[in-house]
Scaffold this motif. Sequence first.
Motif, PDB file in Angstrom:
ATOM      1  N   ALA A  18      63.642  26.378  36.921  1.00 32.69           N
ATOM      2  CA  ALA A  18      62.757  27.601  37.205  1.00 32.69           C
ATOM      3  C   ALA A  18      63.589  28.700  36.563  1.00 32.69           C
ATOM      4  O   ALA A  18      64.682  29.019  36.871  1.00 32.69           O
ATOM      5  N   ASP A  46      59.245  32.543  36.396  1.00 35.14           N
ATOM      6  CA  ASP A  46      58.802  31.337  37.054  1.00 35.14           C
ATOM      7  C   ASP A  46      59.151  31.890  38.781  1.00 35.14           C
ATOM      8  O   ASP A  46      58.164  31.798  39.541  1.00 35.14           O
ATOM      9  N   SER A  47      60.454  32.158  39.023  1.00 35.90           N
ATOM     10  CA  SER A  47      60.521  32.719  40.404  1.00 35.90           C
ATOM     11  C   SER A  47      59.840  33.709  40.642  1.00 35.90           C
ATOM     12  O   SER A  47      59.337  33.772  41.991  1.00 35.90           O
ATOM     13  N   GLN A  48      59.540  34.775  39.971  1.00 34.92           N
ATOM     14  CA  GLN A  48      58.732  35.860  40.114  1.00 34.92           C
ATOM     15  C   GLN A  48      57.190  35.346  40.462  1.00 34.92           C
ATOM     16  O   GLN A  48      56.408  35.994  41.532  1.00 34.92           O
ATOM     17  N   ALA A  76      56.932  33.760  43.829  1.00 37.28           N
ATOM     18  CA  ALA A  76      57.258  34.760  44.965  1.00 37.28           C
ATOM     19  C   ALA A  76      56.004  35.482  45.242  1.00 37.28           C
ATOM     20  O   ALA A  76      55.407  35.783  46.297  1.00 37.28           O
ATOM     21  N   TYR A 136      57.099  27.740  50.086  1.00 41.64           N
ATOM     22  CA  TYR A 136      58.031  28.411  48.822  1.00 41.64           C
ATOM     23  C   TYR A 136      59.304  28.161  49.242  1.00 41.64           C
ATOM     24  O   TYR A 136      60.168  27.718  48.277  1.00 41.64           O
ATOM     25  N   MET A 170      62.089  26.384  46.363  1.00 42.97           N
ATOM     26  CA  MET A 170      63.263  26.719  45.943  1.00 42.97           C
ATOM     27  C   MET A 170      64.580  26.080  46.270  1.00 42.97           C
ATOM     28  O   MET A 170      65.527  26.084  45.725  1.00 42.97           O
ATOM     29  N   ASN A 201      67.075  24.407  43.775  1.00 47.69           N
ATOM     30  CA  ASN A 201      68.514  24.744  43.810  1.00 47.69           C
ATOM     31  C   ASN A 201      69.460  23.626  44.187  1.00 47.69           C
ATOM     32  O   ASN A 201      70.692  23.797  43.671  1.00 47.69           O
TER      33      ASN A 201
END
Length: 116
Positions: free
Chosen positions: A18, A22-24, A27, A39, A43, A47
Motif C-alpha cells: 500500500a 492507499d493508506s489515506q 484511513a 483497519y 494495516m 506491514n
Amino acid sequence: MEKVKRNDSSIISSEAIASIADSQVLALLYQPIIGVQAYTLYMTLMNLIDRQNLTSDEYLHSDLESILNLDINQIEQERFKLEAIGLLDTFFSGDQFSYELKLPLSARSFVNDGVL
C-alpha cells in the motif's frame, strides 16, 4: 470456511504494498465503514509482508492476537469485514490460512462506486 484456531498458521501476500495514497484512502474512506479494528488488522497484515517478495513469513494466529491485543474470535470477525468490502481474500488448506490483501480503490473510484 474453517473456523480459525489460535495454533493455525497463516501466510500473508499482496499484489503490491500500500502506498501513502492507499493508506489515506483506507484511513479516511474505508475506516468509517469497517471500523478501527478491521483497519488495524489490515494495516498489521500489510506491514507483516516482506516488501521484496510480497509475502510474509509464517505466523500463528496467536501471534496476531498478541500484536493486535484481540482474541481469535475478534480477529475472525474483523477479517470477515475486510473480506466483505473486498480488501482481503482468505484461503484455507490443512491448518494454514493464506491471506491475500487487496489494495483499496482510489479515492475517486471509492466515491463513484455505487455500493460503497
